[in-house]
Write a protein that holds these residues in place. Structure first.
Motif, PDB file in Angstrom:
ATOM      1  N   ARG A 148     108.046  -9.285   5.423  1.00 24.35           N
ATOM      2  CA  ARG A 148     109.549  -9.614   5.446  1.00 24.35           C
ATOM      3  C   ARG A 148     109.669 -10.790   6.234  1.00 24.35           C
ATOM      4  O   ARG A 148     110.565 -11.750   5.992  1.00 24.35           O
ATOM      5  CB  ARG A 148     110.341  -8.467   6.066  1.00 24.35           C
ATOM      6  N   ALA A 149     108.962 -10.754   7.454  1.00 26.83           N
ATOM      7  CA  ALA A 149     109.168 -11.968   8.309  1.00 26.83           C
ATOM      8  C   ALA A 149     108.701 -13.230   7.759  1.00 26.83           C
ATOM      9  O   ALA A 149     109.317 -14.240   8.024  1.00 26.83           O
ATOM     10  CB  ALA A 149     108.557 -11.609   9.735  1.00 26.83           C
ATOM     11  N   ASP A 150     107.714 -12.973   7.052  1.00 28.39           N
ATOM     12  CA  ASP A 150     107.069 -14.448   6.229  1.00 28.39           C
ATOM     13  C   ASP A 150     108.355 -14.832   5.379  1.00 28.39           C
ATOM     14  O   ASP A 150     108.513 -16.381   5.519  1.00 28.39           O
ATOM     15  CB  ASP A 150     106.110 -14.028   5.446  1.00 28.39           C
ATOM     16  N   LYS A 151     108.811 -13.968   4.774  1.00 27.19           N
ATOM     17  CA  LYS A 151     110.005 -14.306   3.807  1.00 27.19           C
ATOM     18  C   LYS A 151     110.882 -15.017   4.326  1.00 27.19           C
ATOM     19  O   LYS A 151     111.598 -15.782   3.781  1.00 27.19           O
ATOM     20  CB  LYS A 151     110.366 -13.378   2.872  1.00 27.19           C
ATOM     21  N   MET A 152     111.265 -14.448   5.533  1.00 26.76           N
ATOM     22  CA  MET A 152     112.363 -14.947   6.315  1.00 26.76           C
ATOM     23  C   MET A 152     112.271 -16.356   6.591  1.00 26.76           C
ATOM     24  O   MET A 152     112.915 -17.327   6.777  1.00 26.76           O
ATOM     25  CB  MET A 152     112.837 -14.168   7.408  1.00 26.76           C
ATOM     26  N   ALA A 153     110.987 -16.434   7.480  1.00 29.49           N
ATOM     27  CA  ALA A 153     110.619 -17.698   7.808  1.00 29.49           C
ATOM     28  C   ALA A 153     110.417 -18.669   6.671  1.00 29.49           C
ATOM     29  O   ALA A 153     110.848 -19.799   6.933  1.00 29.49           O
ATOM     30  CB  ALA A 153     109.262 -17.537   8.342  1.00 29.49           C
ATOM     31  N   MET A 154     110.059 -18.370   5.695  1.00 27.88           N
ATOM     32  CA  MET A 154     110.005 -19.215   4.529  1.00 27.88           C
ATOM     33  C   MET A 154     111.462 -19.937   4.091  1.00 27.88           C
ATOM     34  O   MET A 154     111.601 -20.805   3.633  1.00 27.88           O
ATOM     35  CB  MET A 154     109.434 -18.604   3.249  1.00 27.88           C
ATOM     36  N   LYS A 155     112.424 -18.858   4.014  1.00 22.94           N
ATOM     37  CA  LYS A 155     113.821 -19.116   3.637  1.00 22.94           C
ATOM     38  C   LYS A 155     114.553 -19.704   4.563  1.00 22.94           C
ATOM     39  O   LYS A 155     115.621 -20.137   4.492  1.00 22.94           O
ATOM     40  CB  LYS A 155     114.208 -17.931   2.821  1.00 22.94           C
ATOM     41  N   GLY A 156     113.941 -19.611   5.851  1.00 18.80           N
ATOM     42  CA  GLY A 156     114.646 -19.946   7.090  1.00 18.80           C
ATOM     43  C   GLY A 156     116.049 -18.897   7.250  1.00 18.80           C
ATOM     44  O   GLY A 156     117.152 -19.850   7.797  1.00 18.80           O
ATOM     45  N   GLU A 157     115.914 -17.972   6.970  1.00 17.27           N
ATOM     46  CA  GLU A 157     117.090 -17.105   6.964  1.00 17.27           C
ATOM     47  C   GLU A 157     117.595 -16.738   8.543  1.00 17.27           C
ATOM     48  O   GLU A 157     116.477 -16.347   9.048  1.00 17.27           O
ATOM     49  CB  GLU A 157     117.075 -15.925   6.107  1.00 17.27           C
ATOM     50  N   PRO A 158     118.584 -16.766   8.864  1.00 16.20           N
ATOM     51  CA  PRO A 158     119.028 -16.202  10.345  1.00 16.20           C
ATOM     52  C   PRO A 158     118.545 -14.675  10.192  1.00 16.20           C
ATOM     53  O   PRO A 158     118.828 -13.876   9.351  1.00 16.20           O
ATOM     54  CB  PRO A 158     120.453 -16.200  10.406  1.00 16.20           C
ATOM     55  N   LEU A 159     117.928 -14.095  11.062  1.00 15.18           N
ATOM     56  CA  LEU A 159     117.482 -12.961  11.340  1.00 15.18           C
ATOM     57  C   LEU A 159     118.525 -11.710  11.248  1.00 15.18           C
ATOM     58  O   LEU A 159     117.997 -10.624  10.625  1.00 15.18           O
ATOM     59  CB  LEU A 159     116.705 -12.862  12.785  1.00 15.18           C
ATOM     60  N   ASP A 160     119.849 -11.790  11.761  1.00 17.49           N
ATOM     61  CA  ASP A 160     120.480 -10.940  11.467  1.00 17.49           C
ATOM     62  C   ASP A 160     121.153 -10.445  10.315  1.00 17.49           C
ATOM     63  O   ASP A 160     121.753  -9.786   9.867  1.00 17.49           O
ATOM     64  CB  ASP A 160     121.848 -11.037  12.563  1.00 17.49           C
ATOM     65  N   LEU A 161     120.757 -11.547   9.188  1.00 16.77           N
ATOM     66  CA  LEU A 161     121.115 -11.352   7.869  1.00 16.77           C
ATOM     67  C   LEU A 161     120.270 -10.257   7.163  1.00 16.77           C
ATOM     68  O   LEU A 161     121.038  -9.719   6.178  1.00 16.77           O
ATOM     69  CB  LEU A 161     121.143 -12.706   7.006  1.00 16.77           C
ATOM     70  N   GLN A 162     119.435 -10.148   7.641  1.00 16.00           N
ATOM     71  CA  GLN A 162     118.515  -9.156   7.133  1.00 16.00           C
ATOM     72  C   GLN A 162     118.495  -7.621   7.241  1.00 16.00           C
ATOM     73  O   GLN A 162     117.651  -6.789   6.906  1.00 16.00           O
ATOM     74  CB  GLN A 162     116.954  -9.497   7.104  1.00 16.00           C
ATOM     75  N   GLY A 163     119.623  -7.315   7.956  1.00 18.64           N
ATOM     76  CA  GLY A 163     119.949  -5.956   8.137  1.00 18.64           C
ATOM     77  C   GLY A 163     119.062  -5.504   9.325  1.00 18.64           C
ATOM     78  O   GLY A 163     119.107  -4.449   9.711  1.00 18.64           O
ATOM     79  N   PHE A 164     118.186  -6.522   9.988  1.00 21.22           N
ATOM     80  CA  PHE A 164     117.532  -6.009  11.266  1.00 21.22           C
ATOM     81  C   PHE A 164     118.623  -5.963  12.399  1.00 21.22           C
ATOM     82  O   PHE A 164     119.595  -6.644  12.362  1.00 21.22           O
ATOM     83  CB  PHE A 164     116.491  -7.010  11.471  1.00 21.22           C
TER      84      PHE A 164
END
Lengths: 568, 110
Positions: A148-164
């Motif tokens: 999941r972290a890869d995908k977030m890094a790929m999309k440059g999404e802010p971490l808090d958007l992912q429900g973490f």
């Protein structure tokens, strides 16, 4: 449930080079714990609660990630703090891919829509295929976003958007991703290649079920169209040859003289038509989901096809059998000696007609006093004449003719050889050679050949041009036999003299008078048939196999049609 | 937040050292290592241990023997290698220094 858990675990450790060892350890441990439970509680089966208990003891993947960076915490932790949100990394996108996810990954990296990147690659692919290599290269080099972290890094999404939870746990997750990257980068090429191959086939499957389907359909459509075109061409050819006969088609005479040619045509047509039709039906049923061929129809078609094949094979073997045996005979003709012992060798370009042909064309009335010249180019009569020039033992020239042919039996072969004639016309010093072997009766050719041996007396002069030279088997160097090696036309004649060692250029041996060209010309333009002395091979042969009227008619016909249409 | 973070950092820092210490006592099975660590309140779940053990082994600090088990598959029993022992000695020294440093720091307080 356990399977899910293990898949998750495996996926987590997939990045690590030791994944196999670690997962095996974990599997063994789980198995052991189950055995313990069973032994302890005296049960035979594992229940869900046991699995939950065991996995809880083992810990979840999240816990692994927590633990995994412990070894590298000292350096990995630091950047994790200020590792903000919008830093992008280049990954292959496994969720939004057409082939390998490279384009989607690039699109993610530059934050554009994947379709543009794909378009760009498609264009680069069309341009000399460079896009293809770049794509494959990127496929191998760029890591796939797995966690999941890869995908977030790929999309440059802010971490808090992912429900973490927005706390260190999420950041650790991020670190886990980074750690995975470190593994990725440290991984030897061989692993990458292995992943690539695995990936390739996986994506190929997906691709074929998607965009590939369209391509395959187009391909099928193209094949169908080609088959239809083939069928049309075949029908046109068959109907055409049947309707117009042989004249319009440049196929060997032999082919169309075969007695069962129409049956063979139909059989060949069936032989080709059935597979083409089957291909069309099968492909269209696959593409358009129409009903294919049912079993009985297919079986019938197969039987028809096989019988057509058998028929063609039978006729082919029959045709070949016509060439099984060979036979031949020889005859010798004495030619008239000329006073100056000079002989002009020329080719006879007068068309030869069989009695049937001349009757059909109404030669006597329509072409009176005209000569039908022979066109060499589109005639498939076998070029079966070879001339060999030797020294004669007698003071006059001699022509030895050796006829050979093939046939089903020796008798037939001999028959075929007898069915031919060769005409050498002597007009004073001019010897006119026919370029072809004539047949008295139409039919198939059976490799009929004539070998001519022209025996010339010693010291006699032979005038040869390039055209005749083509038929002479002991080839003469005509070009070198002109004074000063000047250019010459194909019809210009060069003098050769017969020596004890065969023909030699007269210029080499002695300077002689220029050959009597005027005389030559006179002879060519001379229309009078009275001077023509036809030497027929058939005159001495008994005519058991040959209609005697033909034998007589042919030389007579010659005198009727001898006249030049044009001169070169 | 910061507190938890620092706590995690501290725990992690010494986890590897502790594992090495536990294994230094003699050949030991992974679940026993877990048991020891749990007793020391360092680790919660078993799964996290295996990657660590593998990494230590790959670094040449550990080796293991396969031992047949009466129940289930054969077990890996870990022990320290010569390298491991050296590293452990160094870590021992470091820990002493750290403990001294921390102790000294704490003493000044209150």
């Amino acid at each position: 449930m356990l399977k899910e858990y293990m898949t998750e675990v495996k996926r987590h450790f997939f990045n690590s080079a030791d994944s196999l060892e670690i997962t095996t350890d974990i599997e063994n441990r789980i198995a052991e714990m189950f055995t313990d439970i069973l032994a302890r509680e005296n049960r035979q089966a594992i229940i869900d609660q046991d699995v939950q208990a065991v996995t809880a003891q083992m810990g979840s993947v999240k816990d692994f990630e927590y633990a995994e960076d412990e070894g590298t915490a000292t350096f990995a932790q630091e950047p994790a703090y200020n590792m903000g949100t919008n830093t992008r990394r280049l990954f292959r996108d496994p969720d939004d891919h057409l082939i390998g996810g490279v384009c989607a990954g690039i699109a993610n990296y530059f934050d554009v829509k994947p379709v543009w990147v794909r378009l760009l690659f498609a264009m680069a692919f069309l341009g000399a295929g460079a896009g293809f290599f770049v794509y494959v290269l990127l496929w191998i080099i760029v890591p796939k976003a797995i966690s999941r972290a890869d995908k977030m890094a790929m999309k440059g999404e802010p971490l808090d958007l992912q429900g973490f939870k927005r706390n260190f746990e999420a950041e650790l997750n991020m670190v886990g991703g980074r750690l995975a990257d470190i593994h990725h980068e440290a991984r030897p090429l061989i692993y990458k290649t292995r992943d690539f191959v695995g990936d390739f086939f996986h994506h190929l499957r997906v691709f074929l079920s998607g965009a590939g389907k369209i391509i395959i359909k187009l391909l099928g459509l193209a094949i169908i169209l080609a088959c239809v075109a083939g069928i049309i061409a075949l029908i046109v050819t068959l109907v055409g040859t049947m309707a117009f006969g042989t004249n319009n088609f440049s196929l060997p005479d032999n082919f169309f003289n075969y007695p069962y040619i129409n049956q063979v045509r139909v059989a060949v047509g069936i032989l080709v038509l059935i597979p083409l039709t089957v291909i069309i039906v099968v492909i269209s049923s696959a593409i358009f989901n129409t009903t294919g061929i049912n079993r009985s129809a297919g079986f019938t078609l197969l039987i028809i096809w096989i019988s057509a094949l058998a028929m063609v094979a039978y006729h082919a073997s029959q045709a070949l059998a016509e060439f099984r045996d060979s036979a031949g005979f020889t005859q010798t003709i004495n030619l008239k000696a000329t006073p100056n012992q000079t002989y002009y060798l020329e080719l006879n370009d007068v068309m030869f007609l069989t009695p049937q042909d001349s009757a059909r064309l109404d030669i006597k009335n329509k072409f009176k006093d005209l000569i039908l010249t022979d066109k060499d180019e589109d005639d498939f009569t076998p070029r079966s004449v070879r001339i060999n020039i030797e020294k004669s033992d007698v003071p006059y020239p001699v022509l030895v003719e050796e006829f050979t042919a093939r046939g089903r039996t020796y008798e037939q072969a001999l028959n075929h050889a007898r069915n031919t004639r060769y005409i050498l016309t002597q007009q004073d010093s001019v010897l006119k050679f026919d370029t072809k072997l004539r047949r008295l009766q139409a039919g198939q050719w059976h490799n009929e050949e004539v070998k001519l041996t022209l025996r010339i007396p010693l010291k006699a002069t032979v005038m040869v041009n390039d055209k005749v030279n083509e038929y002479i088997s002991n080839y003469l160097d005509v070009g070198a036999c002109f004074p000063r090696h000047r250019d010459h036309s194909r019809t210009e004649m060069a003098p050769f003299i017969m020596t004890t060692e065969g023909l030699q250029c007269k210029l080499d041996s002695a300077v002689t008078a220029v050959p009597n060209e005027d005389n030559n010309k006179d002879n060519n333009t001379n229309e009078t048939a009275t001077t023509v002395d036809t030497v027929s091979t058939m005159t001495k042969v008994d005519t058991v196999y040959i209609d005697s009227t033909i034998t007589k008619a042919a030389p007579a016909k010659k005198t009727v049609i001898i006249r030049r249409l044009h001169k070169k | 937040m910061i507190v938890e973070n620092t706590q995690t950092q501290m725990r992690k820092g010494i986890l590897e050292y502790c594992i090495l210490c536990v294994i230094a006592k003699g050949e030991i099975y992974a679940s026993d290592i877990i048991a020891e660590l749990k007793k020391a309140q360092l680790l919660v779940v078993e799964g996290t241990l295996y990657p660590l053990l593998t990494r230590l082994k790959n670094n040449g600090l550990l080796s293991y023997n396969w031992v047949e088990s009466t129940s289930g598959p054969p077990r890996k029993y870990y022990m320290l290698s010569a390298d491991g022992r050296q590293v452990l000695e160094q870590l021992d020294k470091t820990w002493q220094e750290l403990a001294f440093a921390v102790q000294t720091s704490i003493e000044g307080r209150k």
